[in-house]
Design an enzyme around this catalytic site. Structure first.
Site, PDB file in Angstrom:
ATOM      1  N   ARG A 112       0.877  -1.186   0.000  1.00 47.19           N
ATOM      2  CA  ARG A 112       0.000   0.000   0.000  1.00 47.19           C
ATOM      3  C   ARG A 112       0.901   1.218   0.000  1.00 47.19           C
ATOM      4  O   ARG A 112       1.737   1.386   0.904  1.00 47.19           O
ATOM      5  CB  ARG A 112      -0.918   0.025   1.233  1.00 47.19           C
ATOM      6  CG  ARG A 112      -1.563   1.399   1.414  1.00 47.19           C
ATOM      7  CD  ARG A 112      -2.652   1.438   2.452  1.00 47.19           C
ATOM      8  NE  ARG A 112      -3.825   0.736   1.981  1.00 47.19           N
ATOM      9  CZ  ARG A 112      -5.032   0.858   2.521  1.00 47.19           C
ATOM     10  NH1 ARG A 112      -5.219   1.649   3.560  1.00 47.19           N
ATOM     11  NH2 ARG A 112      -6.054   0.183   2.042  1.00 47.19           N
ATOM     12  N   ASP A 230     -17.246   7.661  -1.476  1.00 45.82           N
ATOM     13  CA  ASP A 230     -16.036   7.466  -0.666  1.00 45.82           C
ATOM     14  C   ASP A 230     -15.675   8.824  -0.071  1.00 45.82           C
ATOM     15  O   ASP A 230     -16.254   9.862  -0.436  1.00 45.82           O
ATOM     16  CB  ASP A 230     -14.912   6.897  -1.553  1.00 45.82           C
ATOM     17  CG  ASP A 230     -13.677   6.472  -0.762  1.00 45.82           C
ATOM     18  OD1 ASP A 230     -13.729   6.402   0.479  1.00 45.82           O
ATOM     19  OD2 ASP A 230     -12.633   6.215  -1.403  1.00 45.82           O
TER      20      ASP A 230
HETATM   21  N1   CP Z   1     -11.227   0.092   2.655  1.00 46.42           N
HETATM   22  C1   CP Z   1      -9.932   0.009   3.032  1.00 46.42           C
HETATM   23  O1   CP Z   1      -9.032  -0.290   2.244  1.00 46.42           O
HETATM   24  O2   CP Z   1      -9.748   0.236   4.360  1.00 46.42           O
HETATM   25  P1   CP Z   1      -8.352   0.407   5.116  1.00 46.42           P
HETATM   26  O3   CP Z   1      -7.753   1.727   4.700  1.00 46.42           O
HETATM   27  O4   CP Z   1      -8.715   0.374   6.566  1.00 46.42           O
HETATM   28  O5   CP Z   1      -7.441  -0.729   4.734  1.00 46.42           O
HETATM   29  N1  NVA Z   2     -10.028   6.687  -1.311  1.00 46.16           N
HETATM   30  C1  NVA Z   2      -9.575   6.333   0.014  1.00 46.16           C
HETATM   31  C2  NVA Z   2      -9.775   4.887   0.251  1.00 46.16           C
HETATM   32  C3  NVA Z   2      -9.375   4.411   1.622  1.00 46.16           C
HETATM   33  C4  NVA Z   2      -9.538   2.942   1.798  1.00 46.16           C
HETATM   34  C5  NVA Z   2      -8.118   6.716   0.176  1.00 46.16           C
HETATM   35  O1  NVA Z   2      -7.341   6.516  -0.754  1.00 46.16           O
HETATM   36  O2  NVA Z   2      -7.760   7.256   1.227  1.00 46.16           O
END
Ligand code: CP
Ligand code: NVA
Length: 312
Positions: A112, A230
């Site tokens: 991530r 979102d």
């Molecule tokens: N939806 C999602 O990816 O949540 P987190 O940021 O908690 O992993």
């Molecule tokens: N769009 C949001 C999703 C979090 C899971 C972000 O990137 O912060």
């Protein structure tokens, strides 16, 4: 002079990365979704004894971290959870060298990060599969979990209208890619500045997607069987105040949901901000399937792990 090898080496297949939904054909996505669905209701194999998944987080996470960790353990494997800041990455070691080293220890890597170039460099240099656990560009694991949730509640998604309201962010972009691959119409309502990028729209149109881009939430939601939104400020974003101002007319509230199909579901990847992108009445109301959606990260990621590691 080198001696000739006595036995010809087996051809080395490239790793099965899971970086973006557009990289995969409908049959592969369907195989992952159908496996995930089967594993929600029946015992599944535990094929990964002795195998390890590395989870690397440059950004915070609750769902992705816990669901991948539990998924790998339920499949019989092990995990190591790392923060980019605590690794030598934080002191300038390259992603490429990190990928080469980790590939000698672990069987798959989930990353991530808020810079997709890092994910691409990891995938280009790892000799084990790399999974996208969210970048500023996309969130494919989330969207497969969302589609599993849709299908559990409303049946096959092919041909069913989906509406996204708000920032056309990373999650929205993976939804557009899914629409092209799995054959359902998608409408995105956003302010002009936060509309889907031209490259994505061009790709989607070339791939045969039925994509409507509008500034009008009511137009996007009309008759939809799934309404999504979102956060207004994603982890990679600055300018929170400006985004709030731009997105204020895009809250999903009960009046907007009333324009969708009578049995429409509401989804949000979470974390949510009640009173901003969604009213409490909607996210805590009868159309909301957000807790099933969160649970499905676990089921779908088991199937993604099984696919990248060649078990399905
Ligand atoms: N939806 C999602 O990816 O949540 P987190 O940021 O908690 O992993
Ligand atoms: N769009 C949001 C999703 C979090 C899971 C972000 O990137 O912060």
């Amino acid at each position: 002079m080198m001696r000739a090898a006595r036995v010809a080496a087996a051809p080395v297949l490239p790793p099965r990365h899971f970086l973006d939904l557009r990289d995969h054909d409908a049959a592969t996505l369907r195989r992952i979704l159908d496996t995930a669905r089967a594993w929600t209701v029946a015992a599944h194999p535990r094929p990964f004894a002795g195998r390890t998944l590395a989870l690397i987080f440059d950004k915070p996470s609750t769902r992705t971290r816990v669901s991948f960790e539990v998924a790998m353990r339920q499949l019989g494997g092990d995990v190591t959870v790392l923060s980019g800041r605590d690794m030598q990455l934080g002191r300038g070691e390259t992603i490429a060298d990190t990928a080469r080293v980790l590939s000698r220890y672990v069987d798959a890597i989930m990353l991530r990060t808020d810079r997709v170039a890092k994910l691409d460099e990891m995938a280009a240099n790892a000799t084990v599969p790399v999974i996208n656990g969210l970048t500023e560009r996309s969130h494919p694991c989330q969207v497969l979990a969302d589609i599993l949730t849709f299908e559990q509640h409303l049946g096959p998604i092919a041909g069913q209208a989906v509406a996204w309201v708000g920032d056309a962010n990373n999650v929205a972009r993976s939804w557009v890619e899914a629409a092209a691959r799995l054959g359902f119409p998608i409408a995105i309502a956003s302010p002009a500045e936060l509309a889907p990028p031209a490259e994505l729209c061009a790709w989607a149109q070339a791939a045969g997607a039925r994509l409507l881009v509008t500034h009008d939430p009511a137009e996007a939601v009309a008759g939809a069987r799934c309404v999504l939104t979102d956060t207004w400020v994603s982890m990679a974003d600055g300018e929170a105040e400006r985004r709030h101002a731009l997105l204020a007319p895009y809250q999903v509230d009960a009046a907007l949901m009333a324009r969708a199909a009578p049995d429409a579901v509401f989804m949000h990847c979470l974390p949510a901000h009640r009173g901003e992108e969604v009213s409490a009445e909607v996210i805590d109301g009868p159309a909301s399937v957000v807790w099933d959606e969160a649970e499905n990260r676990l089921h779908v990621q088991k199937a993604i792990l099984a696919w990248v590691l060649g078990a399905i």
